[in-house]
Design an enzyme around this catalytic site. Structure first.
Site, mmCIF file in Angstrom:
data_model
loop_
_atom_site.group_PDB
_atom_site.id
_atom_site.type_symbol
_atom_site.label_atom_id
_atom_site.label_comp_id
_atom_site.label_asym_id
_atom_site.label_seq_id
_atom_site.Cartn_x
_atom_site.Cartn_y
_atom_site.Cartn_z
ATOM 1 N N GLU A 2 1.013 -1.138 -0.089
ATOM 2 C CA GLU A 2 0.191 -0.030 -0.223
ATOM 3 C C GLU A 2 0.819 1.222 -0.081
ATOM 4 O O GLU A 2 1.809 1.295 0.966
ATOM 5 C CB GLU A 2 -0.801 0.037 1.280
ATOM 6 C CG GLU A 2 -1.964 1.053 1.167
ATOM 7 C CD GLU A 2 -2.541 1.138 2.396
ATOM 8 O OE1 GLU A 2 -2.762 0.507 3.212
ATOM 9 O OE2 GLU A 2 -3.544 2.266 2.529
ATOM 10 N N LYS B 154 4.237 0.676 9.815
ATOM 11 C CA LYS B 154 4.267 1.809 9.042
ATOM 12 C C LYS B 154 3.642 2.986 10.013
ATOM 13 O O LYS B 154 4.001 3.946 9.892
ATOM 14 C CB LYS B 154 3.668 1.828 7.832
ATOM 15 C CG LYS B 154 4.282 1.132 6.698
ATOM 16 C CD LYS B 154 3.704 1.254 5.295
ATOM 17 C CE LYS B 154 3.093 -0.050 4.834
ATOM 18 N NZ LYS B 154 2.555 0.061 3.721
ATOM 19 N N ARG C 243 5.755 -12.969 9.535
ATOM 20 C CA ARG C 243 6.160 -11.720 9.420
ATOM 21 C C ARG C 243 7.684 -11.558 9.988
ATOM 22 O O ARG C 243 8.016 -12.351 10.830
ATOM 23 C CB ARG C 243 5.613 -10.740 10.233
ATOM 24 C CG ARG C 243 4.151 -10.229 9.958
ATOM 25 C CD ARG C 243 3.680 -9.067 10.744
ATOM 26 N NE ARG C 243 4.001 -7.871 10.509
ATOM 27 C CZ ARG C 243 3.646 -7.011 9.724
ATOM 28 N NH1 ARG C 243 2.383 -7.226 9.072
ATOM 29 N NH2 ARG C 243 3.999 -6.037 9.581
HETATM 30 P P1 ATP Z 1 1.870 -2.346 8.257
HETATM 31 O O1 ATP Z 1 1.134 -3.474 8.843
HETATM 32 O O2 ATP Z 1 3.099 -1.670 8.899
HETATM 33 O O3 ATP Z 1 0.939 -1.240 7.996
HETATM 34 P P2 ATP Z 1 1.823 -3.650 5.757
HETATM 35 O O4 ATP Z 1 1.822 -4.997 6.242
HETATM 36 O O5 ATP Z 1 0.374 -3.210 5.940
HETATM 37 O O6 ATP Z 1 2.464 -2.786 6.925
HETATM 38 P P3 ATP Z 1 1.803 -3.407 3.122
HETATM 39 O O7 ATP Z 1 2.267 -2.135 2.211
HETATM 40 O O8 ATP Z 1 0.325 -3.718 3.031
HETATM 41 O O9 ATP Z 1 2.250 -2.944 4.675
HETATM 42 O O10 ATP Z 1 2.747 -4.615 2.748
HETATM 43 C C1 ATP Z 1 3.167 -5.193 1.477
HETATM 44 C C2 ATP Z 1 3.635 -6.608 1.799
HETATM 45 O O11 ATP Z 1 4.554 -6.662 2.508
HETATM 46 C C3 ATP Z 1 2.213 -7.270 2.352
HETATM 47 O O12 ATP Z 1 2.322 -8.629 1.599
HETATM 48 C C4 ATP Z 1 2.663 -7.707 3.580
HETATM 49 O O13 ATP Z 1 2.247 -8.850 4.179
HETATM 50 C C5 ATP Z 1 4.206 -7.566 3.502
HETATM 51 N N1 ATP Z 1 5.062 -7.252 4.691
HETATM 52 C C6 ATP Z 1 4.762 -6.113 5.551
HETATM 53 N N2 ATP Z 1 5.488 -6.010 6.574
HETATM 54 C C7 ATP Z 1 6.123 -7.269 6.701
HETATM 55 C C8 ATP Z 1 7.140 -7.997 7.692
HETATM 56 N N3 ATP Z 1 7.390 -7.467 8.623
HETATM 57 N N4 ATP Z 1 7.412 -9.225 7.457
HETATM 58 C C9 ATP Z 1 7.271 -9.835 5.861
HETATM 59 N N5 ATP Z 1 6.488 -9.216 5.283
HETATM 60 C C10 ATP Z 1 5.705 -8.156 5.435
HETATM 61 MG MG MG Z 2 -1.372 -4.141 4.725
#
Ligand code: ATP
Ligand code: MG
Length: 563
Positions: free
Chosen positions: A41, A277, A267
């Site tokens: 996102e 984020k 994760r």
């Molecule tokens: P946040 O939860 O901090 O807002 P997010 O996971 O929502 O971050 P996205 O932009 O949706 O952020 O993430 C894009 C991809 O990266 C998703 O498929 C998510 O599962 C993966 N991702 C995000 N954080 C991690 C992490 N700590 N380890 C592995 N994959 C991750």
């Molecule tokens: Mg997300």
């Protein structure tokens, strides 16, 4: 699932439960091509957790026939910005991955998603709800109590269609109505209790501008975008496991062109680090750091600015593997991978971070000689360079103690040490200023020790780095420590866990002329100090270097104050 777990835990590096599923699917001819995607996102910069997902999705596309899409899940115009879209692309490329032609945006599917949503209404599978956000939340129930049906749940198809079209036409205020699928308010899975599919939002979208007054939820847009792109393996983190039944419900009810399957993996969590984020956005907004690319940030942009090579991040991700159980990885593992790569690749140089002047009294005034220094101890092809040696030098302030404890083998009154590549020197006299601080050492050198050895066989226990006082160039050096002093920082109250000593700026350091004159972006090892990268804030007469990482792990000691 139990067997998947067992596989994950016995996996060798580079082989994990997801790759095993893919191997099995290819062998069974369930697919001929594997299509994955990385779906950020665009509401912030990428961090090292995302790198795990990037390496997994793009790595699979490299190892198997198929490809990996970069898809922006841009369904929330309020938080999303072009700056983030640009930075995400730059960071994925920098990490060494390429989506080729396969760049997509969920917003490209807004028309299709809307059409399918009307289809759900026509089939009696969705309705427009006039309840407020609070009423919907209150009626949703809990883990132990079922939810309650909305009073608007049984509206006629015609009324629902009319209201939904008017929502789209912008007739209603933000929050006045939502559109929900009619699933099951008593489901044990709260995600199945008629989640919101469309909300009214009069907001300008970075790509669709003012065309839309309603936006699809992430949960609705995400799976359908996967289906439109023909994703075979929809890989996401464990928190979406409970959303899978919802995604499957949509795929089942809608005339989608393909049926992706979702697999969840753990994760990445790191000690001393927060990878949310929300928290990273607040760190930037409230100026706890200088920006998204502050070298203390766990963002890809921060790691890059700090001097971390992309290969070290890939190696780290490979070593931690992909498993189905959440865990916290020691940040020392990442640091190990950084040191390992930089030790191999970084040219050696000398820099004096906190200079202390040394005058060699028996060295002829005005004389300069050139000392040859090797650029990499394990790589003769890296060659040598010359450093001027003269009567006045700088050494590291920490390398001198006036009243040394027993095990201190570096310079002290009367003691003899080796200057790297040069001579033995002995400290004869300590000069102090009015405040009693040591400002200069008067030393002697032994001309017979040129190159660093004594013909009479006498030994010294320390070799110090040094620079010629006249030729050394001034530089600013930024030393970084962990941003948080708590090994598991509290995301809800992260300010309290910030490390007050995460940044130390040394404004009066000295570096070799060879460092100052090089415009190379390559990270260098400053001997005995660590690895350093030129910061983009540098100017021609004021180079700035970021410490990527020290030579050894000293952080635990520093935090406990015993360093
Ligand atoms: P946040 O939860 O901090 O807002 P997010 O996971 O929502 O971050 P996205 O932009 O949706 O952020 O993430 C894009 C991809 O990266 C998703 O498929 C998510 O599962 C993966 N991702 C995000 N954080 C991690 C992490 N700590 N380890 C592995 N994959 C991750
Ligand atoms: Mg997300």
């Amino acid at each position: 699932m139990a067997s998947e777990l067992a596989v994950a835990e016995t996996a060798e590096a580079g082989r994990d439960f997801i790759r095993d599923i893919i191997h099995a699917g290819l062998a069974a001819k369930t697919y001929t091509e594997i299509v994955t995607r990385f779906p950020p996102e665009p509401n912030g910069y990428l961090h090292i957790g995302h790198a795990k997902s990037i390496a997994l999705n793009f790595g699979i596309a490299q190892e198997f026939p198929g490809h990996c899409n970069l898809r922006f899940d841009d369904t929330n115009p309020i938080k999303e910005e072009q700056e983030y879209i640009d930075s995400i692309q730059a960071d994925v490329r920098w990490l060494g991955y390429d989506w080729g032609e396969n760049l997509f945006y969920a917003s490209d599917n807004f028309d299709q998603l809307y059409e399918w949503a009307e289809g759900l209404i026509r089939k009696g599978l969705a309705y427009v709800d006039d309840q407020s956000q609070e009423e919907i939340r209150a009626a949703r129930g809990t883990l132990t109590e079922p939810g309650r049906n909305s009073p608007h749940r049984e509206r006629s198809v015609e009324e629902n269609l009319d209201l939904f079209r008017r929502m789209k036409a912008g007739e209603f205020a933000n929050g006045a109505r939502v559109m929900r699928p009619k699933i099951d308010m008593a489901s044990a899975n709260i995600n199945m209790r008629d989640p919101v599919l469309y909300r009214i939002l009069h907001a300008t979208h970075p790509r669709t501008g003012d065309k839309w007054s309603i936006y699809p939820s992430y949960d609705y847009a995400h799976g359908q975008s996967d289906a439109i792109e023909g994703i075979t393996h929809s890989l996401c983190t464990l928190e979406f496991e409970d959303h899978r039944p919802l995604y499957d419900w949509f795929i089942d009810k809608l005339p989608v062109p393909s049926h992706p399957r979702q697999y969840e993996f753990a994760r990445l969590n790191l000690t001393y680090t927060l990878l949310s984020k929300r928290v990273l956005t607040l760190l930037v907004r409230d100026r706890h750091v200088s920006g998204w690319d502050d070298p203390r940030m766990p963002t890809i942009a921060g790691l890059r600015r700090r001097g971390v090579p992309p290969g070290a991040i890939r190696e780290f991700i490979k070593r931690i593997g992909v498993a189905k159980a959440n865990s916290v990885v020691d940040v020392g593992m990442l640091e190990f991978c950084i040191r390992e790569e930089l030790n191999r690749t970084a040219p050696r140089r000398m820099a004096v971070l906190r200079p202390l002047k040394v005058v060699i009294e028996n060295y002829p005034e005005g004389q300069i000689e050139e000392i040859e220094a090797i650029n990499h101890p394990d790589d003769p092809s890296a060659g040598t360079r010359r450093i001027a040696f003269g009567r006045e030098l700088f050494i590291e302030r920490d390398d001198f103690m006036e009243n040394p404890p027993k095990k201190f083998f570096r310079l002290s009154p009367g003691a003899e040490v080796r200057l790297r590549y040069a001579y033995f020197i002995r400290c004869r006299e300590v000069i102090k200023n009015a405040a009693g601080e040591v400002v200069e050492l008067r030393c002697s050198y032994d001309p017979a020790t040129r190159g660093g050895n004594a013909p009479d066989g006498r030994k010294v226990k320390a070799t110090l780095h040094w620079l010629p006082a006249a030729q050394a160039r001034p530089a600013e050096i930024r030393l970084y420590n962990q941003l948080f002093s708590n090994p598991s920082p509290d995301a809800a109250n992260f300010v309290a866990d910030l490390n007050p000593r995460s940044l130390e700026i040394l404004r009066d350091a000295r570096i070799e002329p060879a460092i100052a004159d090089s415009n190379s972006a390559a990270v260098m090892q400053f001997e005995r100090q660590g690895y350093f990268a030129r910061d983009p804030d540098s100017t021609a007469d004021r180079p700035i270097f970021n410490r990527t990482i020290g030579l050894r792990d000293t952080f635990a000691k520093e935090v406990s104050g015993k360093g």
